[in-house]
Scaffold this active site. Structure first.
Site, PDB file in Angstrom:
ATOM      1  N   CYS A   2       0.867  -1.168   0.000  1.00 13.76           N
ATOM      2  CA  CYS A   2       0.000   0.000   0.000  1.00 13.76           C
ATOM      3  C   CYS A   2       0.906   1.221   0.000  1.00 13.76           C
ATOM      4  O   CYS A   2       2.111   1.097   0.077  1.00 13.76           O
ATOM      5  CB  CYS A   2      -0.863   0.000   1.249  1.00 13.76           C
ATOM      6  N   ARG A  28       1.257   1.965  -6.022  1.00 21.21           N
ATOM      7  CA  ARG A  28       1.510   0.925  -5.033  1.00 21.21           C
ATOM      8  C   ARG A  28       0.252   0.136  -4.689  1.00 21.21           C
ATOM      9  O   ARG A  28       0.312  -0.854  -3.959  1.00 21.21           O
ATOM     10  CB  ARG A  28       2.066   1.545  -3.756  1.00 21.21           C
ATOM     11  N   TRP A  74      -3.971  -1.741  -1.335  1.00 21.40           N
ATOM     12  CA  TRP A  74      -4.089  -2.892  -2.231  1.00 21.40           C
ATOM     13  C   TRP A  74      -4.345  -4.069  -1.305  1.00 21.40           C
ATOM     14  O   TRP A  74      -3.486  -4.431  -0.507  1.00 21.40           O
ATOM     15  CB  TRP A  74      -2.804  -3.064  -3.022  1.00 21.40           C
ATOM     16  N   ASN A 100       1.136  -0.460   5.986  1.00 16.94           N
ATOM     17  CA  ASN A 100       1.492  -1.230   4.785  1.00 16.94           C
ATOM     18  C   ASN A 100       2.228  -2.469   5.279  1.00 16.94           C
ATOM     19  O   ASN A 100       3.128  -2.360   6.097  1.00 16.94           O
ATOM     20  CB  ASN A 100       2.411  -0.377   3.899  1.00 16.94           C
ATOM     21  N   GLY A 101       1.825  -3.650   4.791  1.00 20.65           N
ATOM     22  CA  GLY A 101       2.499  -4.880   5.209  1.00 20.65           C
ATOM     23  C   GLY A 101       1.500  -5.897   5.711  1.00 20.65           C
ATOM     24  O   GLY A 101       0.296  -5.789   5.452  1.00 20.65           O
ATOM     25  N   GLU A 469       9.087 -12.006 -21.775  1.00 16.69           N
ATOM     26  CA  GLU A 469       8.711 -10.660 -21.340  1.00 16.69           C
ATOM     27  C   GLU A 469       7.631 -10.076 -22.258  1.00 16.69           C
ATOM     28  O   GLU A 469       6.698  -9.419 -21.797  1.00 16.69           O
ATOM     29  CB  GLU A 469       9.966  -9.772 -21.301  1.00 16.69           C
ATOM     30  N   LYS A 473       4.069  -8.834 -20.735  1.00 18.04           N
ATOM     31  CA  LYS A 473       3.559  -7.472 -20.932  1.00 18.04           C
ATOM     32  C   LYS A 473       2.183  -7.522 -21.576  1.00 18.04           C
ATOM     33  O   LYS A 473       1.268  -6.818 -21.192  1.00 18.04           O
ATOM     34  CB  LYS A 473       4.556  -6.722 -21.812  1.00 18.04           C
ATOM     35  N   GLU A 476      -0.459  -8.734 -19.055  1.00 21.15           N
ATOM     36  CA  GLU A 476      -0.611  -7.781 -17.966  1.00 21.15           C
ATOM     37  C   GLU A 476      -1.498  -6.593 -18.326  1.00 21.15           C
ATOM     38  O   GLU A 476      -2.365  -6.201 -17.549  1.00 21.15           O
ATOM     39  CB  GLU A 476       0.806  -7.260 -17.686  1.00 21.15           C
ATOM     40  N   HIS A 492       7.188 -29.270 -28.848  1.00 19.02           N
ATOM     41  CA  HIS A 492       7.032 -30.268 -27.788  1.00 19.02           C
ATOM     42  C   HIS A 492       5.694 -30.123 -27.062  1.00 19.02           C
ATOM     43  O   HIS A 492       5.549 -30.625 -25.941  1.00 19.02           O
ATOM     44  CB  HIS A 492       8.195 -30.158 -26.800  1.00 19.02           C
ATOM     45  N   LYS A 591       2.355  -2.047  -8.318  1.00 18.76           N
ATOM     46  CA  LYS A 591       3.723  -1.847  -8.779  1.00 18.76           C
ATOM     47  C   LYS A 591       4.726  -2.570  -7.900  1.00 18.76           C
ATOM     48  O   LYS A 591       5.693  -3.135  -8.382  1.00 18.76           O
ATOM     49  CB  LYS A 591       4.018  -0.345  -8.788  1.00 18.76           C
TER      50      LYS A 591
HETATM   51  C1  F6R Z   1       5.660  -6.645 -14.722  1.00 24.21           C
HETATM   52  C2  F6R Z   1       6.202  -6.216 -13.444  1.00 24.21           C
HETATM   53  C3  F6R Z   1       6.370  -7.239 -12.377  1.00 24.21           C
HETATM   54  C4  F6R Z   1       7.646  -6.961 -11.572  1.00 24.21           C
HETATM   55  C5  F6R Z   1       7.746  -7.908 -10.369  1.00 24.21           C
HETATM   56  C6  F6R Z   1       9.048  -7.696  -9.612  1.00 24.21           C
HETATM   57  O1  F6R Z   1       5.581  -5.586 -15.618  1.00 24.21           O
HETATM   58  O2  F6R Z   1       6.497  -5.075 -13.251  1.00 24.21           O
HETATM   59  O3  F6R Z   1       6.373  -8.529 -12.895  1.00 24.21           O
HETATM   60  O4  F6R Z   1       8.745  -7.120 -12.417  1.00 24.21           O
HETATM   61  O5  F6R Z   1       6.661  -7.696  -9.516  1.00 24.21           O
HETATM   62  O6  F6R Z   1       9.164  -6.379  -9.163  1.00 24.21           O
HETATM   63  P1  F6R Z   1      10.560  -5.784  -8.765  1.00 24.21           P
HETATM   64  O7  F6R Z   1      11.392  -5.700  -9.980  1.00 24.21           O
HETATM   65  O8  F6R Z   1      10.253  -4.455  -8.166  1.00 24.21           O
HETATM   66  O9  F6R Z   1      11.170  -6.730  -7.757  1.00 24.21           O
END
Ligand code: F6R
Length: 596
Positions: A2, A28, A74, A100-101, A469, A473, A476, A492, A591
């Site tokens: 959060c 966040r 969140w 937060n936590g 990746e 993306k 997501e 396979h 994030k």
């Molecule tokens: C995808 C994305 C997530 C982060 C993952 C790790 O676009 O951003 O998959 O890569 O949550 O986050 P970090 O890099 O902050 O440890």
């Protein structure tokens, strides 16, 4: 996961400062939000929804005060409802808390408090805190002691901020969740992250685990939870507040994709000598690892897969592990360096993998974007990717900066033979990324395939993590099914999914055996009538089998991985935009994932 904000000394601007700070922290988490202001009493306004919903709710309230705290949530305990939104209060309404936590012992604390007659109004773990403070206040303890005692009873991870009626003070503490103070002239802030108050000050103090802060009209103090004094460093933030605005782009993600040339230049600055063909990362000391184990999640895991190849190709045994799996069966570490790749430096899974490694005596390093983050502070070494703040939930510029940073590490630590070629290609990367951004046909391709049922991405070697990746993306931000595969794996099993409705994006660079084999895999999908989009530097004849080609300049295969990924970022972005998705804040995601 959060966002927390608190401020004192802003007078009539207090409420606006809190809400503005929350809007900067929305990345966040964004399923509910609220603020508490301490005046003679404590007033709370909170609501399920985003910060704009909070703004609307506040329109009808007469909230005043010159000390306050705020929160954007969140959910981890309990659904996103008005009642579960923070701040939470005690039975008297004199105490308000944002957190937060995860408080791991909340159930036993809650049972004890309910047994003692307290009434709870939410499903959250957080609500135990105001009730614990209430008990201490009733026992005649002063507010600061009451907050310290309450926090001392918590097990788990927390960044908490507390206000108490009749006291113009914000109390705060952290354990395993980030918290940073912002020091202005006659005004002090605290937040989960700097963008929350960066418009007002560039002077910051990062709290460490087990530290307690007090903010009031006199200024600020940081002590241990037991009240012992601690030494604090005041850091200066070097990036501009403008850097967290959208600068005319429709979305942060698009802005951040376009910021890549600059981000990559920053990552390289002062670290490479092209004339000498060397990399200077001497500030990290002589690491000479006999092996490297990467731990990371999501996009950072894809960067780690790429990094592991860089080290292996330089003759150093290296593997990438999903951080959330690492601790379940920790591999033999020996003298290996354990490297946590993490944009935020706060991802709980990655922190816990690094801690598991450290417990076994490993040397640890983080490759991160956030100076002062938990990973940076806990690891023996920190290597910064210098991408600048990334607000869009989907990682973009930080992935390419991680790729470049991992190249620098691999070159600096292993002295590979063809250093000069690689260094030249890295120096050319910012310009080449700019070319891809200027010329990419990804938007047109997105228009053609926006209605597809599923998308597949394939690549080999350095292009395999790029395929993974590209798919991450796509799912997501478009909410569509997408999978990335090693090109050779398609036959396979996954080939059974390939139809004329499933476009296959094939990353084919160079003219070596690997590229030729991937062209063979492209023919296999083309024979099943799948539309093919090749991401190609023109060195193979893959274009003959493709319906569309996204071109990249010819360069070293390592740098080609960054360029190919740039097209795939744009592809996902434009597909999501055409589908009208909430690109910067995709559903169910946040994030910074600070829970396991
Ligand atoms: C995808 C994305 C997530 C982060 C993952 C790790 O676009 O951003 O998959 O890569 O949550 O986050 P970090 O890099 O902050 O440890």
């Amino acid at each position: 996961m959060c966002g927390i904000i608190g401020c004192v000394g802003r007078g009539d601007e207090t409420l606006d400062t809190l809400v503005h700070g929350l809007s900067k922290l929305e990345y966040r988490g964004y399923d509910s939000a609220g603020v508490a202001m301490a005046n003679g009493g404590v007033d709370v306004v909170k609501t399920a929804g985003e910060i704009d919903d909070l703004r609307r709710t506040l329109e009808g309230s007469a909230l005043t005060g010159d000390v306050g705290i705020g929160h954007t949530r969140w959910s981890t305990h309990g659904p996103p409802t008005d009642a579960n939104a923070h701040p939470h209060q005690d039975c008297t309404g004199d105490v308000a808390v944002v957190h937060n936590g995860i408080i791991e012992n909340y159930q036993s604390l809650r049972d004890e408090l309910v047994g003692a007659g307290h009434t709870f109004t939410s499903d959250t773990d957080t609500e135990v805190v105001p009730h614990l403070v209430e008990d201490a206040l009733e026992a005649g303890v002063d507010p600061e002691r009451a907050v310290r005692d309450a926090i001392a009873r918590l097990e788990g991870s927390y960044a908490v901020a507390v206000v108490v009626a009749g006291h113009s003070t914000v109390y705060a503490a952290r354990n395993d969740s980030p918290l940073v103070l912002g020091l202005g002239e006659d005004e002090t802030f605290l937040a989960s992250d700097v963008p929350a108050f960066r418009d007002y000050t560039d002077q910051v103090v990062y709290l460490a685990d087990g530290e307690f802060a007090r903010l009031d009209a006199e200024g600020w103090t940081v002590t241990t939870l037991d009240g012992e004094s601690v030494e604090t460093d005041v850091d200066t933030i070097e990036w501009d507040p403008e850097e967290t605005g959208k600068s005319g782009y429709d979305h942060y993600m698009l802005k951040e994709i376009h910021e890549q040339p600059r981000a990559l230049r920053q990552c390289l600055r002062g670290r490479v000598d092209e004339m000498a063909g060397t990399v200077d990362i001497e500030d990290l000391g002589d690491l000479s690892p006999t092996g490297v184990q990467f731990v990371a999640c999501g996009t950072s895991y894809h960067a780690a897969l790429y990094g592991a190849q860089l080290f292996r190709n330089a003759g150093i045994p290296a593997q990438a592990f999903l951080a959330s799996e690492y601790a379940t069966s920790v591999p033999p570490i020996g003298d290996a360096l354990v490297v946590g790749v993490t944009q935020s430096g706060e991802t709980a899974d990655t922190l816990s993998a690094l801690r598991a490694a450290r417990k076994r005596g490993a040397r640890t390093m983080t490759v991160t974007n956030v100076v002062g983050s938990t990973a940076a502070r806990e690891c023996d070494h920190a290597f910064y990717i210098r991408a600048g703040p990334e607000i869009g939930v989907a990682a973009s510029k930080t992935f390419s900066s991680q790729q470049v940073a991992l190249n620098l590490l691999a070159l600096g630590m292993t002295r590979t033979v063809d250093t000069r070629d690689v260094i030249t290609s890295l120096r050319e990367l910012p310009g080449n990324v700019q070319r891809v951004l200027d010329e990419s046909a990804a938007e047109a391709v997105a228009e053609v395939y926006q209605d597809a049922d599923a998308y597949f991405f394939i690549g080999r070697g350095y292009q395999h993590p790029v395929a993974l990746e590209g798919a991450l993306k796509m799912k997501e931000i478009t909410y569509k099914h997408a999978e990335g595969f090693a090109s050779g794996e398609l036959k396979h099993g996954p080939l059974a999914l390939v139809t004329e409705h499933t476009p296959v994006f094939a990353v084919v660079t160079g003219d070596g055996e690997q590229a030729r084999k991937t062209v063979g895999n492209v023919k296999e999908v083309e024979a099943r009538d799948a539309p093919v989009v090749a991401i190609s530097d023109g060195q193979t004849d893959v274009a003959r089998y493709a319906d569309h080609v996204l071109e990249i300049p010819e360069t070293h295969p390592r740098a080609a991985a960054v360029l190919a990924n740039t097209h795939l970022q744009l592809l996902s972005y434009h597909t999501a935009a055409l589908l009208g998705r909430n690109i910067d804040k995709p559903r169910n995601l946040a994030k910074s994932v600070t829970v396991e």
